[in-house]
Design a protein around this motif. Structure first.
Motif, mmCIF file in Angstrom:
data_model
loop_
_atom_site.group_PDB
_atom_site.id
_atom_site.type_symbol
_atom_site.label_atom_id
_atom_site.label_comp_id
_atom_site.label_asym_id
_atom_site.label_seq_id
_atom_site.Cartn_x
_atom_site.Cartn_y
_atom_site.Cartn_z
ATOM 1 N N PHE A 239 13.510 -6.101 0.323
ATOM 2 C CA PHE A 239 12.600 -5.171 -0.354
ATOM 3 C C PHE A 239 11.455 -4.744 0.554
ATOM 4 C CE2 PHE A 239 14.627 -6.351 -4.418
ATOM 5 C CZ PHE A 239 14.852 -5.060 -4.874
ATOM 6 N N LEU A 240 11.019 -5.619 1.445
ATOM 7 C CA LEU A 240 10.007 -5.207 2.420
ATOM 8 C C LEU A 240 10.568 -4.125 3.340
ATOM 9 C CD1 LEU A 240 8.317 -8.591 3.375
ATOM 10 C CD2 LEU A 240 7.295 -6.676 2.143
ATOM 11 N N ARG A 241 11.817 -4.285 3.756
ATOM 12 C CA ARG A 241 12.454 -3.276 4.610
ATOM 13 C C ARG A 241 12.693 -1.978 3.849
ATOM 14 N NH1 ARG A 241 16.702 -6.571 8.492
ATOM 15 N NH2 ARG A 241 15.179 -8.102 9.202
ATOM 16 N N ILE A 242 13.042 -2.094 2.584
ATOM 17 C CA ILE A 242 13.215 -0.891 1.751
ATOM 18 C C ILE A 242 11.888 -0.155 1.649
ATOM 19 C CG2 ILE A 242 13.662 -0.088 -0.612
ATOM 20 C CD1 ILE A 242 15.759 -2.437 -0.759
ATOM 21 N N TYR A 243 10.796 -0.899 1.440
ATOM 22 C CA TYR A 243 9.461 -0.303 1.374
ATOM 23 C C TYR A 243 9.158 0.459 2.660
ATOM 24 C CZ TYR A 243 4.397 -0.103 1.938
ATOM 25 O OH TYR A 243 3.117 0.325 2.197
ATOM 26 N N ALA B 92 0.851 -1.190 0.000
ATOM 27 C CA ALA B 92 0.000 0.000 0.000
ATOM 28 C C ALA B 92 0.888 1.243 0.000
ATOM 29 C CB ALA B 92 -0.897 -0.004 1.225
ATOM 30 N N PHE B 93 0.814 2.007 -1.067
ATOM 31 C CA PHE B 93 1.615 3.219 -1.182
ATOM 32 C C PHE B 93 0.735 4.433 -0.926
ATOM 33 C CE2 PHE B 93 3.796 0.097 -3.803
ATOM 34 C CZ PHE B 93 5.089 0.220 -3.344
ATOM 35 N N SER B 94 1.318 5.457 -0.333
ATOM 36 C CA SER B 94 0.549 6.657 -0.022
ATOM 37 C C SER B 94 0.386 7.571 -1.236
ATOM 38 C CB SER B 94 1.200 7.421 1.135
ATOM 39 O OG SER B 94 2.508 7.817 0.777
ATOM 40 N N GLU C 171 1.268 7.925 -5.817
ATOM 41 C CA GLU C 171 1.747 7.317 -7.060
ATOM 42 C C GLU C 171 3.250 7.527 -7.211
ATOM 43 O OE1 GLU C 171 1.413 4.943 -10.220
ATOM 44 O OE2 GLU C 171 -0.278 5.471 -8.943
ATOM 45 N N GLU C 172 3.757 8.664 -6.718
ATOM 46 C CA GLU C 172 5.195 8.946 -6.774
ATOM 47 C C GLU C 172 5.981 7.927 -5.935
ATOM 48 O OE1 GLU C 172 8.177 12.323 -5.024
ATOM 49 O OE2 GLU C 172 6.293 13.029 -5.857
ATOM 50 N N GLU C 173 5.466 7.619 -4.747
ATOM 51 C CA GLU C 173 6.111 6.642 -3.874
ATOM 52 C C GLU C 173 6.102 5.254 -4.533
ATOM 53 O OE1 GLU C 173 4.286 5.190 -0.026
ATOM 54 O OE2 GLU C 173 5.744 6.657 0.748
ATOM 55 N N LYS C 174 4.999 4.907 -5.154
ATOM 56 C CA LYS C 174 4.881 3.623 -5.848
ATOM 57 C C LYS C 174 5.882 3.556 -6.997
ATOM 58 C CE LYS C 174 1.684 0.731 -8.439
ATOM 59 N NZ LYS C 174 0.390 0.648 -9.091
ATOM 60 N N SER C 175 5.979 4.615 -7.773
ATOM 61 C CA SER C 175 6.920 4.658 -8.896
ATOM 62 C C SER C 175 8.364 4.544 -8.420
ATOM 63 C CB SER C 175 6.756 5.957 -9.688
ATOM 64 O OG SER C 175 5.493 6.000 -10.287
ATOM 65 N N LYS C 176 8.685 5.221 -7.318
ATOM 66 C CA LYS C 176 10.039 5.163 -6.766
ATOM 67 C C LYS C 176 10.381 3.732 -6.364
ATOM 68 C CE LYS C 176 11.329 8.120 -3.450
ATOM 69 N NZ LYS C 176 11.637 8.669 -2.108
ATOM 70 N N PHE C 177 9.447 3.070 -5.665
ATOM 71 C CA PHE C 177 9.702 1.708 -5.221
ATOM 72 C C PHE C 177 9.848 0.770 -6.418
ATOM 73 C CE2 PHE C 177 8.533 -2.564 -3.945
ATOM 74 C CZ PHE C 177 9.381 -2.763 -2.877
#
Length: 182
Positions: free
Chosen positions: A50-54, A7-9, A11-17
């Motif tokens: 990757f979970l920790r990076i998220y 769950a991203f807050s 669209e920018e955060e989602k794109s970065k990840f």
């Protein structure tokens, strides 16, 4: 590698990840495998990393920076070392009692603090030196590959690495971490 729906807050955060995942997934898998020598465990380590990076995505300003690379490599290293420690503990429990005394975990695990301390020290040597050092030792890149990445010759990379080591040595000696050998 299995990636859960996160769950991203924004669209920018989602794109970065997604960018970080696509750009660094093979690197993280390679680093984890280099520590664990087990492909399935390496996949588990990369997924956990990757979970920790998220969870720490807010700490990453520029996904292409040396700081980002060091951050995510440190995460996968720490996850891998934790898995290795668990694997070693399970192996020790399976050994007969007389063999357990011969088993030494410290032969397999490097201190988790060392990479963070080294990164903090690298902050003091200058950006160009730090980047060359990280590309060489965190990414295991050749001087030619580093030269192409940084836009300099392989010989210049050698000079940068030499100077970075020299500056690190001086910083360590000033801080009382290392003593000059005779």
């Amino acid at each position: 590698m299995i990636l859960l729906v996160l769950a991203f807050s924004s669209e920018e955060e989602k794109s970065k990840f997604e960018y970080i995942y696509e750009k660094y997934k093979n690197l993280l898998l390679h680093k984890a495998y280099g520590i664990l020598h087990d492909y399935m465990l390496a996949e588990d380590a990369a997924s956990e990393a990757f979970l920790r990076i998220y969870k720490n995505l807010g700490k990453i300003d520029d996904p292409d920076s040396g700081r980002c690379i060091a951050f995510i490599v440190t995460i996968v290293k720490n996850v891998s070392l934790t898995l290795l420690q668990k694997k070693a503990k399970n192996t020790a429990e399976e050994l007969p009692e007389q063999q357990q005394d011969e088993f030494r975990l410290e032969d397999f695990v490097v201190s988790e603090l060392s990479s963070g301390e080294i990164y903090n020290l690298l902050e003091q040597v200058g950006e160009e030196y730090k980047n060359a050092f990280l590309l060489k030792y965190a990414y295991d890149m050749s001087n030619q590959e580093i030269g192409k990445t940084m836009g300099v010759s392989a010989n210049h990379v050698g000079v940068l690495l030499h100077r970075a080591k020299k500056k690190l040595k001086a910083i360590l000696q000033e801080g009382g971490y290392a003593h000059e050998q005779a």
